[in-house]
Design an enzyme around this catalytic site. Structure first.
Site, mmCIF file in Angstrom:
data_model
loop_
_atom_site.group_PDB
_atom_site.id
_atom_site.type_symbol
_atom_site.label_atom_id
_atom_site.label_comp_id
_atom_site.label_asym_id
_atom_site.label_seq_id
_atom_site.Cartn_x
_atom_site.Cartn_y
_atom_site.Cartn_z
ATOM 1 N N GLU A 67 29.210 37.385 -29.474
ATOM 2 C CA GLU A 67 29.364 38.370 -28.446
ATOM 3 C C GLU A 67 31.088 38.180 -27.873
ATOM 4 O OE1 GLU A 67 27.090 39.266 -24.275
ATOM 5 O OE2 GLU A 67 27.078 37.156 -24.890
ATOM 6 N N GLU A 89 31.766 24.081 -34.475
ATOM 7 C CA GLU A 89 31.701 23.265 -35.572
ATOM 8 C C GLU A 89 31.200 24.054 -36.852
ATOM 9 O OE1 GLU A 89 29.022 19.691 -37.457
ATOM 10 O OE2 GLU A 89 29.374 19.802 -35.629
#
Length: 146
Positions: free
Chosen positions: A123, A62
């Site tokens: 990542e 979000e």
């Protein structure tokens, strides 16, 4: 318990959508604007999660954009978002070609880190086993923090 989403505040919605969608490859699932609350919420999903995100409203990222100007610092103290990718070298090359700094290159064929325009660490993890080490990644140095 079920994971739903992670919320990240962004200072420039268009720059963030360019980063997350056009460069990283996420897909916009829904958007909600609140004139009264003076914010926009944009929900994104990884390509392999789109069907589930549309059906279950999870898993998603979000993006929250508050219309009134605000400065966000310390993105690293958030931790990081993590996404599994099919080919970490091809993904990193595509991001590099799009002007994204690879802060921690995938020297090991398994893991890399980049940052969003607001400093959020992301990542990237190779799906399955690590790929064999290859240049230029194997000898590439870290850039900045991740």
């Amino acid at each position: 318990m079920q994971y739903l989403h992670t919320m990240v505040r962004v200072s420039d919605l268009e720059a963030s959508l360019d980063f997350y969608c056009n460069k990283l490859g996420l897909i916009e699932i829904s958007r909600r604007e609140s004139e009264r609350g003076r914010f926009t919420l944009v929900f994104l999903a990884a390509p392999d999660d789109v069907e589930r995100a549309r059906a279950e409203k999870a898993p998603m990222l979000e993006l929250t954009w508050n219309w009134d100007s605000e400065t966000y610092t310390g993105g690293r103290n958030f931790g990081h978002l993590a996404y599994r990718v099919e080919d970490i070298y091809a993904t990193c090359q595509r991001l590099l070609d799009a002007g994204i700094t690879i802060n921690r290159p995938p020297r090991d064929g398994h893991m890399a880190f980049i940052r969003s325009p607001d400093g959020i660490s992301i990542e990237l993890l190779q799906a399955g086993d690590p790929l064999p080490e290859q240049e230029p990644w194997a000898s590439m140095q870290n850039t900045g923090t991740w």
